[in-house]
Design an enzyme around this catalytic site. Structure first.
Site, PDB file in Angstrom:
ATOM      1  N   GLU A 720       0.889  -1.174   0.000  1.00  0.00           N
ATOM      2  CA  GLU A 720       0.000   0.000   0.000  1.00  0.00           C
ATOM      3  C   GLU A 720       0.913   1.205   0.000  1.00  0.00           C
ATOM      4  OE1 GLU A 720      -1.479   3.200   0.635  1.00  0.00           O
ATOM      5  OE2 GLU A 720      -1.559   2.607   2.741  1.00  0.00           O
ATOM      6  N   CYS A 754      -2.314   8.197   4.468  1.00  0.00           N
ATOM      7  CA  CYS A 754      -2.343   7.909   3.033  1.00  0.00           C
ATOM      8  C   CYS A 754      -3.708   8.237   2.451  1.00  0.00           C
ATOM      9  CB  CYS A 754      -1.986   6.455   2.772  1.00  0.00           C
ATOM     10  SG  CYS A 754      -2.922   5.273   3.744  1.00  0.00           S
TER      11      CYS A 754
END
Length: 956
Positions: A720, A754
């Protein structure tokens, strides 16, 4: 007067009031009458209609109104009425008619769009023998500029009222509107900031001989509101004022306790105040919020309980009229009749009792009560349609609800005996309303409105600080390993403080860790799934028991503010419990039996998993990746980020306490360039679970793809790698929600998520208004140390991050920064870069800090183009009340997680499985149904059961 006589008198007076008007509110032939009658008859239409009314103030042309009519009113019976071309005269007529009807409807509940109109209404009320209290609509404030404007509006309002009216005048205000950062988590700062404008208001009110009544809002503000008002009203300057009022909501389960507290306080004060007793206007909101959070609902579940509680509170209040002047606010004739009877019975003076009602609701009842000689006051909101729309919707919801007294008594014309019957309460079951899907429910966050929970958190913060400067060593095969090199983990809020000393593992120690993991794999692989799952559940229970300490470590080591640290603990707990349940589901045998053949499909673990976790979610992401690998039967070598290695050690400790066998989980802090690269290239590693930067993730991906000598498998990489996330603000957006949502998504945890919003793409029609409010709100944010309850934006993680972010800001044009920042930590002021070109590096590159670029878009289609024009596809958001635009966004917004009319951070396990595509990641969604499959190898087994032509009959 007791028992039967009391009830007989209630019935007599109640019948007299009801006889005043039994006609429906909406029995006329005007379109607004028809609209409300339809809404009461059809629930689906009611929802569509109220949603349409809610967005009406944001529509900027007749064409937009006509278009939204067609989009919202989808019932087949209405299609023939609105099946027109948007370019036709019929569309303009329909838009004008609907707009006019809603305006007429609003005037039933809003006493005027300006003060001149409001004064006419007040004069009419006074002629009917009623007094008033004026409420200025649009109390929602999201910046200190708006809070200051709110105060000034009320100072002006009181002055205007006194210049135009003689005698009794009163205003009603909401405490939270005087301070943009009103927060029960930080009662001390909130009280300091709110007290100044409140005292200014009260002083001016005394000069003008104007009463001031303080409304009650959401439950989360209740205790703090009472505390602030009590403290102010005990000060010598205000102690003898009797023209002040508070509000008590009977739908709250703790309202009886609150009333007793107010009585005790009023006795101490000596001078009575007014207490307005109402049932409450936020029942749906309170219930939904509690349900979503997994908290016990603060309100009664059943209206009958609220009605019964109202009567009990009213009796207690009236019995203490010496200390508290009673203002009985209700539209329920049964409740009003009992109040009038008790007033007579207790011989309460006229200046210690009054009846109150909302403007436009039960007005004929109020006239009758006034004609009977009782004091009546009407709550009169006034203001423009836009800020008044949420108020209008609340009134419409009340009047069209199935349990509404006004609806029962007018539209349904229920028998008088039924309407005046005493309320029969249901049995109260006081427990949390837990949302459960497939046997899983999310762990509730801490409710910091509760003083005892705030105290527990503060005590943990203080305890953890006493544990600074301890040494944390790698743990291999269950044993700590001495190292040659150490680094300090610093508190980013105050970098002179060392949270802990971290031993850096060497290459030989890394080889040892791999050997131990390989050796432990065979036993762990064959450990029953139920045993592995139960270890995770024990780990979750340990984290729940240590919630406050874990939250404190997160605050101290990575600078995450209190609420967000607490939410991270909840997420870590959720990962353990969810993956335990999911692995048990996947372990169920999947078979296909046919005559003479038995087929089995199942899974086995892959092998050694290296978990490389980030510092921004040092507990949740680390626990999530590790627990997924472990419950699937893999052994784990856990390399935490250098900046969060103390929390990494706490994770190792929790897994050990939960019963994880030695060697199955290795805690291996070390330098990324050294042991990180070594692990990525090692042939015995099967899988890498990584969360972090794109550059590091891509390097892992490339290195893992190389087949090394003696390597007998292809490595799997779960990566990720961040995002460049956008929120689109449509022309029809609720700007109160949009500004607050963008600010929280962009600057929460200093933009170091994020999922954080780094781009706001705003339609031309609302760009200037949105940007102005966005800037003012951002300036209001409090930047400070993470563990302080007043802090909204903490530090960035370290000096290099701070320098990188500041370099981007230095490149920007049209830059606006928020509050000044301290110099003793790694702080960056929340920053807005306006009128940003979509191709500017600030709009394209992940900055990972509190920097938000704001861009214009001429159309919604263009906004989507801008949003999609990046290398990332992680999260995105849309604020819009245009159904066709929302559908377009659902189809064409290229993100893994799309959030509509809410912030884009704060994904919950199972409810919001999290992950993206393009350069945002290579794996499936964390906290989702297919996440564990990445840690497993599928196997199929087929067995021929025939023996010499004989086959056993397959079992059912």
């Amino acid at each position: 007067m007791v028992g039967n006589q009391l009830e007989e008198n209630i019935q007599t007076i109640g019948a007299k009031i009801l006889d005043a008007d039994r006609s429906s509110f909406w029995d006329g032939f005007r379109l607004d009458d028809k609209i409300m009658n339809w809404a009461m008859e059809k629930e689906e239409l009611r929802v569509q209609l109220f949603q349409l009314i809610d967005c009406l103030p944001s529509l900027h042309s007749k064409k937009e109104i006509a278009s939204h009519l067609q989009e919202y009113l989808t019932l087949p019976s209405l299609q023939s009425l609105i099946n027109f071309s948007l370019q036709s005269p019929a569309a303009t007529i329909a838009a004008n008619t609907f707009e006019s009807s809603v305006s007429t409807l609003a005037r039933r509940y809003i006493c005027g769009e300006n003060l001149a109109e409001a004064l006419k209404t007040i004069e009419r009320l006074k002629k009917d023998g009623m007094s008033f209290t004026v409420d200025l609509l649009g109390e929602a404030v999201i910046s200190q500029t708006e809070a200051e404007a709110y105060l000034q509006k009320y100072l002006n309002l009181m002055t205007e009222l006194r210049s135009k009216l003689a005698g009794d005048i009163q205003v009603s205000v909401k405490l939270s509107a005087f301070y943009a950062n009103f927060d029960p988590l930080d009662p001390q700062t909130t009280m300091q900031q709110v007290s100044v404008p409140i005292k200014t208001l009260l002083r001016r009110a005394q000069e003008l001989n104007c009463g001031v009544h303080f409304d009650m809002e959401q439950y989360q503000y209740k205790d703090l509101t009472f505390h602030i008002l009590k403290e102010i009203c005990l000060e010598e300057e205000f102690r003898h004022r009797s023209d002040i009022g508070f509000t008590l909501q009977a739908y709250l389960q703790d309202s009886a306790k609150d009333l007793q507290g107010l009585i005790t306080w009023a006795k101490e004060r000596g001078t009575p105040i007014t207490l307005r007793l109402i049932k409450g206007a936020y029942w749906d909101q309170e219930t939904i919020k509690a349900y979503q959070q997994g908290w016990s609902a603060p309100v009664f579940d059943h209206k009958s309980n609220t009605d019964a509680n109202f009567e009990q509170l009213m009796t207690t209040l009236l019995e203490h009229h010496t200390y508290l002047k009673a203002a009985i606010g209700s539209h329920n004739v049964r409740s009003l009749a009992k109040a009038l009877v008790l007033q007579k019975m207790l011989d309460i003076p006229p200046d210690r009792f009054e009846v109150q009602a909302l403007y436009g609701m039960g007005e004929k009842y109020m006239k009758t009560i006034a004609q009977m000689g009782y004091p009546v006051r009407i709550y009169c909101p006034y203001g423009e349609l836009i800020p008044g729309m949420s108020y209008l919707i609340r009134r419409l919801l009340e009047n069209t609800a199935n349990s509404s007294f006004l609806r029962l008594s007018t539209k349904q014309k229920r028998p008088i005996a039924e309407l005046l019957a005493p309320p029969v309460p249901e049995t109260i079951v006081s427990s949390a309303k837990v949302i459960t899907f497939d046997g899983f429910s999310n762990a509730p966050d801490t409710d910091y409105t509760q003083a005892d929970l705030r105290q527990k958190q503060q005590a943990a913060i203080d305890r953890v600080k006493q544990l600074f400067n301890q040494t944390y060593l790698p743990i291999i095969d269950g044993q700590p390993m001495e190292t040659e090199q150490y680094i300090d983990s610093l508190n980013p809020s105050r970098f002179s403080e060392v949270v802990g000393k971290i031993g850096m593992a060497s290459i030989p120690q890394t080889d040892r860790a791999i050997a131990v993991a390989q050796k432990s794999f065979s036993d762990w692989k064959h450990t029953p799934v139920s045993d592995r799952a139960n270890i995770l559940r024990r780990a979750a229970d340990l984290m729940a028991a240590q919630r406050y300490e874990l939250s404190a470590w997160i605050m101290w080591e990575v600078g995450k503010p209190i609420r967000e640290a607490d939410a991270e603990v909840s997420e870590a707990i959720d990962f353990c419990r969810y993956y335990a349940k999911e692995m048990e589901r996947l372990a169920q045998p999947h078979t296909r039996h046919v005559p003479g053949e038995e087929n089995y499909y199942g899974y086995q673990p892959r092998g050694i998993t290296v978990v490389i976790s980030p510092w921004n979610f040092p507990l949740a992401i680390a626990v999530g990746m590790s627990s997924a690998a472990l419950v699937a039967g893999n052994t784990v070598i856990f390399k935490p980020a250098a900046q969060s290695s103390v929390i990494g050690a706490k994770i190792a400790q929790i897994f050990q306490q939960a019963g994880l066998p030695q060697g199955v989980f290795t805690y291996l802090p070390g330098r990324g360039a050294e042991i990180g690269s070594y692990l990525v290239q090692h042939p015995q590693i099967h899988l890498y679970a990584f969360t972090g930067s794109q550059s590091v993730g891509c390097d892992i991906y490339a290195q893992a793809a190389i087949l090394r000598p003696k390597q007998r498998h292809l490595k799997r990489v779960i990566a990720e790698m961040g995002g460049k996330n956008a929120i689109i603000v449509d022309a029809s957006a609720d700007l109160d929600q949009a500004v607050a949502g963008v600010v929280h998504s962009a600057f929460g945890y200093a933009g170091q998520k994020c999922s954080a919003c780094s781009r706001a793409i705003v339609l031309d029609a609302v760009y200037d208004r949105f940007l102005a409010r966005l800037i003012e709100t951002t300036k209001t944010l409090i930047v400070g140390e993470a563990q302080l309850p007043s802090t909204q934006v903490g530090p960035v993680i370290d000096r290099s991050s701070q320098a990188k972010i500041q370099a981007y800001i230095a490149q920007g044009k049209n830059v606006t920064s928020g509050a000044p920042v301290p110099d003793y930590g790694y702080y960056v002021s929340p920053t807005i870069v306006a009128d940003l070109d979509p191709q500017d590096p600030i709009a394209q590159e992940e900055i990972f800090g509190p920097v938000l670029g704001v861009m214009r878009a001429s159309t919604f289609d263009r906004a989507l183009e801008i949003a999609n024009d990046t290398a990332y596809a992680l999260t995105g958001g849309i604020y819009s009340r245009t159904p066709s635009h929302l559908e377009l966004g659902k189809t064409h917004f290229e993100v893994g997680n799309l959030y509509i009319n809410r912030g884009i951070t704060g994904a919950l396990v199972d409810r919001h499985p999290f992950g993206g595509f393009k350069l945002s990641g290579t794996g499936t969604k964390a906290g989702g149904k297919d996440y564990l499959l990445q840690f497993l190898e599928p196997r199929a087994i087929s067995e021929n059961l025939q023996r010499q032509g004989y086959a056993p009959i397959p079992s059912a």
